[in-house]
Design a protein around this motif. Structure first.
Motif, PDB file in Angstrom:
ATOM      1  N   PHE A 216       0.841  -1.186   0.000  1.00 52.14           N
ATOM      2  CA  PHE A 216       0.000   0.000   0.000  1.00 52.14           C
ATOM      3  C   PHE A 216       0.881   1.241   0.000  1.00 52.14           C
ATOM      4  O   PHE A 216       2.111   1.144   0.133  1.00 52.14           O
ATOM      5  N   ALA A 217       0.270   2.393  -0.210  1.00 51.03           N
ATOM      6  CA  ALA A 217       1.060   3.607  -0.417  1.00 51.03           C
ATOM      7  C   ALA A 217       0.415   4.796   0.277  1.00 51.03           C
ATOM      8  O   ALA A 217      -0.779   4.797   0.596  1.00 51.03           O
ATOM      9  N   ALA A 218       1.233   5.822   0.495  1.00 49.80           N
ATOM     10  CA  ALA A 218       0.761   7.072   1.088  1.00 49.80           C
ATOM     11  C   ALA A 218       1.639   8.207   0.577  1.00 49.80           C
ATOM     12  O   ALA A 218       2.739   7.980   0.049  1.00 49.80           O
ATOM     13  N   PHE A 230       4.553   0.732   1.540  1.00 50.59           N
ATOM     14  CA  PHE A 230       4.630  -0.114   2.723  1.00 50.59           C
ATOM     15  C   PHE A 230       4.259  -1.529   2.282  1.00 50.59           C
ATOM     16  O   PHE A 230       3.367  -1.709   1.451  1.00 50.59           O
ATOM     17  N   THR A 231       4.925  -2.511   2.848  1.00 50.28           N
ATOM     18  CA  THR A 231       4.622  -3.902   2.509  1.00 50.28           C
ATOM     19  C   THR A 231       4.126  -4.622   3.752  1.00 50.28           C
ATOM     20  O   THR A 231       4.751  -4.555   4.810  1.00 50.28           O
ATOM     21  N   ALA A 263      -6.002   2.546   0.210  1.00 48.85           N
ATOM     22  CA  ALA A 263      -4.544   2.690   0.218  1.00 48.85           C
ATOM     23  C   ALA A 263      -3.856   1.566  -0.552  1.00 48.85           C
ATOM     24  O   ALA A 263      -2.716   1.722  -1.001  1.00 48.85           O
ATOM     25  N   PHE A 264      -4.551   0.437  -0.696  1.00 46.87           N
ATOM     26  CA  PHE A 264      -3.969  -0.709  -1.397  1.00 46.87           C
ATOM     27  C   PHE A 264      -4.202  -0.644  -2.904  1.00 46.87           C
ATOM     28  O   PHE A 264      -3.719  -1.511  -3.642  1.00 46.87           O
ATOM     29  N   VAL A 265      -4.928   0.351  -3.364  1.00 51.35           N
ATOM     30  CA  VAL A 265      -5.100   0.565  -4.805  1.00 51.35           C
ATOM     31  C   VAL A 265      -3.907   1.386  -5.291  1.00 51.35           C
ATOM     32  O   VAL A 265      -3.769   2.554  -4.943  1.00 51.35           O
ATOM     33  N   LEU A 266      -3.046   0.761  -6.064  1.00 48.09           N
ATOM     34  CA  LEU A 266      -1.774   1.360  -6.435  1.00 48.09           C
ATOM     35  C   LEU A 266      -1.811   1.926  -7.853  1.00 48.09           C
ATOM     36  O   LEU A 266      -2.524   1.398  -8.721  1.00 48.09           O
ATOM     37  N   PRO A 267      -1.037   2.964  -8.124  1.00 51.74           N
ATOM     38  CA  PRO A 267      -0.843   3.370  -9.517  1.00 51.74           C
ATOM     39  C   PRO A 267      -0.345   2.169 -10.334  1.00 51.74           C
ATOM     40  O   PRO A 267       0.399   1.335  -9.814  1.00 51.74           O
TER      41      PRO A 267
END
Length: 275
Positions: A216-218, A230-231, A263-267
């Motif tokens: 996920f990302a922020a 983040f993993t 947050a787990f939907v990534l580019p």
């Protein structure tokens, strides 16, 4: 005369901030440490020339290390934070009343000392009775712990110096063994613009150990590129299967029940890195 702090985030790119005051510059037993006050981001902790946290944007990183994992695990009683001597992740962990004990293992006691002095908004829970602070090697702590923790959080610097072993496959295997049978771990895994190879390597290593792996990302503006990953590795519980209607609204600025799955939907270019 104006004084500016510049972090070279690659050999040919960096960020810079105007400095109001320098509180500390010290070479500790492990790294170069600076505590400065900047016009734009307020007080800032810098280790080995890299921004670790700032008063203005710290909540993003600390909330995202802590809450996605803690709301994925149904009953996280015992939590370990490796690194994170500034205390921000611990502060977020303690917002979960079911956490009975949070252990912080930070290799550099000076980070803890100066964070308490200059970053009290971040470090303010380090003396909480639910917290045990250990100044020591997180790598060794993990390998000596078996079936002990519900959630392990790796709040490390980038993979240089004392943090380098925290990005190795053997460390993730040790985390797996330190976790209970339904345990979860989460680690910061840098940014996809400058460190795509690292993200791919970590993802591959973790997938060889944990049955459920999610990235996920922020957005953390003072971290390289601003897009931070983040993993999460889990033995049993999938963060994408959490019923977000059961996540309570707590005192946060970035994380929310609505953001949990989002947050787990990534580019797509990041998604492609971790396929």
């Amino acid at each position: 005369m104006e004084l500016w702090y510049t972090e070279k985030q690659t050999e040919s790119y960096g960020i810079t901030a105007k400095v109001k005051e320098t509180f500390v510059t010290e070479k500790t037993d492990f790294q170069d440490l600076a505590m400065i006050d900047t016009e734009e981001f307020g007080r800032m902790l810098v280790l080995d020339g890299m921004v670790m946290t700032t008063i203005k944007d710290e909540f993003v990183y600390h909330e995202m290390v802590a809450h996605p994992a803690l709301y994925t695990h149904p009953n996280p009683k015992h939590v370990l934070v490796v690194g994170g001597g500034d205390g921000g992740v611990i502060r977020e962990v303690l917002k979960h009343p079911q956490v009975e004990k949070a252990v912080l293992v930070e290799i550099d006691g000076k980070v803890i000392e100066y964070s308490k002095k200059y970053l009290p908004e971040i470090a303010g829970e380090l003396d909480n009775p639910r917290v045990e602070v250990i100044v020591g090697d997180g790598f060794m702590h993990i390998h000596e712990a078996k079936d002990k923790y519900d959630v392990v959080m790796v709040d490390s610097t980038e993979p240089v110096g004392p943090a380098a072993p925290l990005f190795e496959r053997g460390f993730y295997q040790g985390i797996f063994e330190a976790l209970k049978e339904d345990g979860i771990f989460v680690a910061q895994t840098d940014n996809p613009w400058f460190k795509a190879d690292l993200i791919q390597k970590v993802n591959k290593d973790v997938k060889e150990i944990f049955p459920i792996v999610r990235v996920f990302a922020a957005n953390v503006p003072t971290y390289p590129s601003g897009l931070w990953t983040f993993t999460m590795g889990s033995k049993k519980h999938d963060p994408l299967e959490v019923d977000e209607t059961q996540i309570p609204e707590i005192n946060t600025k970035y994380y929310s029940p609505r953001l949990h799955k989002a947050a787990f939907v990534l580019p797509k270019f990041v998604e492609d890195l971790v396929k």
